[in-house]
Design a protein around this motif. Structure first.
Motif, short mmCIF file in Angstrom:
data_model
loop_
_atom_site.label_atom_id
_atom_site.label_comp_id
_atom_site.label_asym_id
_atom_site.label_seq_id
_atom_site.Cartn_x
_atom_site.Cartn_y
_atom_site.Cartn_z
N ILE A 42 47.89 82.19 130.62
CA ILE A 42 47.15 83.21 131.36
C ILE A 42 45.65 83.05 131.13
CG2 ILE A 42 46.66 85.69 131.48
CD1 ILE A 42 49.68 86.11 130.91
N ALA A 43 45.27 82.82 129.87
CA ALA A 43 43.86 82.62 129.54
C ALA A 43 43.29 81.42 130.29
CB ALA A 43 43.70 82.43 128.04
N LYS A 44 44.08 80.36 130.40
CA LYS A 44 43.64 79.18 131.13
C LYS A 44 43.45 79.49 132.61
CE LYS A 44 42.72 74.80 131.75
NZ LYS A 44 41.44 74.22 131.27
N CYS A 45 44.39 80.27 133.16
CA CYS A 45 44.28 80.66 134.57
C CYS A 45 43.01 81.48 134.81
CB CYS A 45 45.50 81.47 135.00
SG CYS A 45 47.01 80.50 135.19
N LEU A 46 42.72 82.39 133.88
CA LEU A 46 41.52 83.20 134.01
C LEU A 46 40.26 82.35 133.97
CD1 LEU A 46 42.44 86.29 131.83
CD2 LEU A 46 42.33 86.15 134.31
N GLU A 47 40.28 81.33 133.14
CA GLU A 47 39.14 80.41 133.07
C GLU A 47 38.96 79.70 134.41
OE1 GLU A 47 37.79 76.39 130.59
OE2 GLU A 47 39.37 77.68 129.82
N LEU A 48 40.08 79.25 135.01
CA LEU A 48 40.02 78.59 136.32
C LEU A 48 39.60 79.58 137.40
CD1 LEU A 48 43.25 76.39 136.18
CD2 LEU A 48 40.87 75.60 136.06
N GLY A 49 39.84 80.87 137.16
CA GLY A 49 39.46 81.89 138.12
C GLY A 49 37.96 81.98 138.34
N ASN A 50 37.18 81.36 137.46
CA ASN A 50 35.72 81.32 137.63
C ASN A 50 35.25 80.05 138.32
OD1 ASN A 50 35.16 83.81 136.31
ND2 ASN A 50 35.50 82.82 134.33
N SER A 51 36.21 79.27 138.81
CA SER A 51 35.87 78.00 139.46
C SER A 51 35.01 78.21 140.69
CB SER A 51 37.16 77.27 139.86
OG SER A 51 36.88 76.15 140.68
N ALA A 52 34.11 77.26 140.97
CA ALA A 52 33.29 77.31 142.18
C ALA A 52 34.13 77.02 143.42
CB ALA A 52 32.15 76.29 142.08
N ASN A 53 35.29 76.40 143.23
CA ASN A 53 36.21 76.15 144.34
C ASN A 53 36.99 77.42 144.60
OD1 ASN A 53 38.71 75.49 145.72
ND2 ASN A 53 38.21 73.34 145.38
N VAL A 54 36.70 78.10 145.73
CA VAL A 54 37.29 79.41 145.96
C VAL A 54 38.81 79.36 146.10
CG1 VAL A 54 35.22 80.44 146.95
CG2 VAL A 54 36.80 79.21 148.44
N HIS A 55 39.34 78.26 146.63
CA HIS A 55 40.80 78.12 146.77
C HIS A 55 41.44 78.03 145.39
CE1 HIS A 55 44.64 76.91 148.48
NE2 HIS A 55 44.67 75.90 147.63
N GLU A 56 40.87 77.21 144.53
CA GLU A 56 41.40 77.04 143.17
C GLU A 56 41.30 78.35 142.39
OE1 GLU A 56 39.15 74.84 139.97
OE2 GLU A 56 40.82 73.43 140.24
N ALA A 57 40.18 79.05 142.55
CA ALA A 57 39.98 80.31 141.82
C ALA A 57 41.02 81.35 142.23
CB ALA A 57 38.56 80.84 142.07
N ALA A 58 41.24 81.49 143.52
CA ALA A 58 42.21 82.48 144.00
C ALA A 58 43.62 82.15 143.53
CB ALA A 58 42.15 82.56 145.53
N GLN A 59 43.99 80.87 143.58
CA GLN A 59 45.31 80.44 143.14
C GLN A 59 45.50 80.73 141.65
OE1 GLN A 59 47.25 80.04 145.91
NE2 GLN A 59 48.05 78.12 145.11
N ALA A 60 44.45 80.49 140.87
CA ALA A 60 44.53 80.71 139.43
C ALA A 60 44.72 82.19 139.11
CB ALA A 60 43.26 80.19 138.75
N ILE A 61 44.01 83.06 139.82
CA ILE A 61 44.15 84.51 139.60
C ILE A 61 45.56 84.96 139.93
CG2 ILE A 61 43.42 86.78 140.42
CD1 ILE A 61 41.44 85.56 138.53
N ARG A 62 46.11 84.48 141.04
CA ARG A 62 47.47 84.86 141.42
C ARG A 62 48.49 84.38 140.40
NH1 ARG A 62 45.43 84.09 146.80
NH2 ARG A 62 46.00 81.89 146.80
N MET A 63 48.29 83.18 139.86
CA MET A 63 49.19 82.65 138.84
C MET A 63 49.14 83.51 137.58
SD MET A 63 51.40 80.45 137.76
CE MET A 63 51.34 79.02 138.85
N ALA A 64 47.92 83.94 137.19
CA ALA A 64 47.78 84.78 136.01
C ALA A 64 48.51 86.10 136.20
CB ALA A 64 46.30 85.03 135.72
N GLN A 65 48.37 86.69 137.36
CA GLN A 65 49.05 87.95 137.64
C GLN A 65 50.57 87.80 137.58
OE1 GLN A 65 47.47 88.93 141.47
NE2 GLN A 65 45.40 89.23 140.71
N SER A 66 51.07 86.71 138.15
CA SER A 66 52.51 86.45 138.15
C SER A 66 53.04 86.30 136.73
CB SER A 66 52.81 85.18 138.96
OG SER A 66 54.17 84.85 138.91
N LEU A 67 52.31 85.58 135.89
CA LEU A 67 52.72 85.37 134.50
C LEU A 67 52.72 86.68 133.72
CD1 LEU A 67 50.83 82.05 133.72
CD2 LEU A 67 53.31 82.37 133.70
N MET A 68 51.75 87.52 133.99
CA MET A 68 51.69 88.79 133.29
C MET A 68 52.90 89.66 133.62
SD MET A 68 47.63 89.72 133.44
CE MET A 68 47.72 91.06 132.25
#
Length: 230
Positions: free
Chosen positions: A12-38
């Motif tokens: 989850i922490a890794k996903c949150l880190e990716l959530g700050n990516s400049a690539n908006v597609h990657e950031a959104a995907q990472a946030i959704r993955m973090a939510q799913s894991l939680m």
């Protein structure tokens, strides 16, 4: 804490880190993955709601003295997307950061860049249309201001309405944590006070503004923004 839960939290922490990516597609995907894991590992609803919060910076750098047109764009995006904007200092200039549900914050920053860029192009064209007409500068300025107000009215109408329910109860906590040193109240007062001066060019601006098209960002991010105004 079990080893499985520990690994989940690390992911989850890794996903949150990716959530700050400049690539908006990657950031959104990472946030959704973090939510799913939680959800999968039993974190409570408050934790999930907090993790859904995020902030995204615009690419556009703004003047240090933010004018009424920028305030109108921000106010419109705040309203349509259910987010809140904060202005932060950046090398003597300003940059807007949109805060709220992570997906909507990403889209809000993306939309701001499109609307701001297109506004400058359309307003420049309108002002240049007076070249050689003999119209005095005061009249040109007054008519251009009215056209701009109309254009923004039309453009902001075209933004998708992404609001879902009331303002998040966690918004203020997140803002206080991320922007504790900023004077947000003064900025809110500026937003509330921003008003448009109307002339007949207002209607002309509305018609032009309604031609803008803002599509959700996809992989390849902001460079592939689709704009349909003319």
């Amino acid at each position: 804490m079990s080893e499985i839960r520990q690994k989940a939290l690390q992911k989850i922490a890794k996903c949150l880190e990716l959530g700050n990516s400049a690539n908006v597609h990657e950031a959104a995907q990472a946030i959704r993955m973090a939510q799913s894991l939680m959800r999968k590992h039993g974190l409570d609803q408050t934790d999930i709601e907090l993790i859904q919060m995020g902030k995204t910076s615009t690419q556009t750098l703004l003047p240090s003295d933010v004018g009424q047109n920028i305030l109108r764009i921000i106010r419109g995006i705040n309203s349509r997307f259910g987010v809140e904007a904060v202005l932060v200092n950046h090398k003597g200039l300003k940059r807007a950061e949109f805060v709220g549900n992570a997906d909507r914050a990403i889209f809000a920053a993306f939309a701001f860049d499109i609307v701001y860029r297109e506004m400058n192009q359309q307003v420049g064209s309108f002002r240049n249309s007076f070249a050689g007409s003999g119209t005095d500068n005061l009249t040109v300025s007054r008519r251009t201001a009215s056209f701009t107000a109309g254009w923004l009215e039309g453009a902001l109408e075209k933004l998708p309405d992404l609001r879902s329910g009331d303002r998040s109860s966690h918004m203020d906590d997140y803002l206080d944590e991320m922007f504790e040193k900023l004077d947000r109240e003064t900025f809110k007062a500026q937003l509330k006070a921003s008003m448009a001066k109307v002339t007949p060019d207002f209607e002309k601006g509305i018609k032009k503004g309604r031609k803008i098209s803002v599509s959700r960002p996809v992989e390849g991010a902001r460079a592939k923004a689709q704009i349909g105004s003319s």
